[in-house]
Design a protein around this motif. Structure first.
Motif, PDB file in Angstrom:
ATOM      1  N   GLY A  52       0.823  -1.213   0.000  1.00  0.00           N
ATOM      2  CA  GLY A  52       0.000   0.000   0.000  1.00  0.00           C
ATOM      3  C   GLY A  52       0.848   1.249   0.000  1.00  0.00           C
ATOM      4  O   GLY A  52       0.643   2.139   0.808  1.00  0.00           O
ATOM      5  N   CYS A  58      -1.862   2.285   2.137  1.00  0.00           N
ATOM      6  CA  CYS A  58      -2.807   3.030   1.292  1.00  0.00           C
ATOM      7  C   CYS A  58      -3.255   2.163   0.118  1.00  0.00           C
ATOM      8  O   CYS A  58      -3.522   0.996   0.308  1.00  0.00           O
ATOM      9  N   MET A  59      -3.293   2.688  -1.081  1.00  0.00           N
ATOM     10  CA  MET A  59      -3.810   1.964  -2.231  1.00  0.00           C
ATOM     11  C   MET A  59      -3.128   0.612  -2.405  1.00  0.00           C
ATOM     12  O   MET A  59      -1.908   0.510  -2.359  1.00  0.00           O
ATOM     13  N   CYS A  60      -3.940  -0.416  -2.597  1.00  0.00           N
ATOM     14  CA  CYS A  60      -3.446  -1.773  -2.794  1.00  0.00           C
ATOM     15  C   CYS A  60      -2.435  -1.806  -3.938  1.00  0.00           C
ATOM     16  O   CYS A  60      -2.666  -1.250  -5.010  1.00  0.00           O
ATOM     17  N   CYS A 105      -8.010   0.214  -0.380  1.00  0.00           N
ATOM     18  CA  CYS A 105      -6.947   0.539   0.566  1.00  0.00           C
ATOM     19  C   CYS A 105      -6.357  -0.758   1.146  1.00  0.00           C
ATOM     20  O   CYS A 105      -7.098  -1.607   1.652  1.00  0.00           O
ATOM     21  N   CYS A 106      -5.074  -0.898   1.093  1.00  0.00           N
ATOM     22  CA  CYS A 106      -4.379  -2.100   1.565  1.00  0.00           C
ATOM     23  C   CYS A 106      -4.771  -2.471   2.995  1.00  0.00           C
ATOM     24  O   CYS A 106      -5.083  -3.624   3.277  1.00  0.00           O
TER      25      CYS A 106
END
Length: 146
Positions: A52, A58-60, A105-106
């Motif tokens: 993330g 954060c974002m995968c 989100c991871c």
């Protein structure tokens, strides 16, 4: 198409099992499946997206790696070119990913402590599933030549 999607899932998952992170696994599998248009050195660009964004949660990274693949296929190299085709595909894939996995989100996708067996199993499932989802998406959008 199903065979190609399963191959993408398996290659992506195998890359993850070998120790590549989620973003690297996606990028590497699709580069190979598209007859390696990019130098293997380009894989380095994906490294920081794992966890993330470098353990930030954060974002995968699998989603980030997929965005990189979409960029290779529909990105631009000059400002005179429109960025909208890439933006539209990326947003559509983002929404598809979120619909399938419930989050982007991871830390929301994988609540386990990083690098524990539970975390790795969950990441493997998400990463392989993303590889399959991306291949289905690329085929649906006619972005791959047979």
């Amino acid at each position: 198409m199903e065979d190609l999607a399963l191959e993408a899932r398996n290659r992506t998952g195998d890359n993850f099992k070998q120790g590549f992170n989620c973003a690297e696994s996606i990028f590497k599998a699709f580069n190979e499946m598209c007859n390696s248009p990019m130098s293997p050195e380009v894989l380095k660009l994906a490294t920081g997206f794992g966890g993330g964004l470098g353990h930030a949660g954060c974002m995968c990274g699998a989603l980030a790696g997929s965005t990189m693949v979409l960029g290779i296929l529909k990105g631009r190299t000059r400002t005179e070119e429109s960025r909208e085709p890439s933006y539209e595909l990326t947003k559509e894939f983002h929404d598809l990913f979120e619909s399938k996995f419930g989050a982007t989100c991871c830390r929301a996708l994988n609540p386990y402590t990083f690098d524990t067996p539970e975390h790795l199993r969950n990441c493997l499932k998400i990463t392989g599933g993303t590889g399959k989802l991306l291949m289905e998406f690329l085929k649906e959008k006619n972005l791959l030549t047979d």
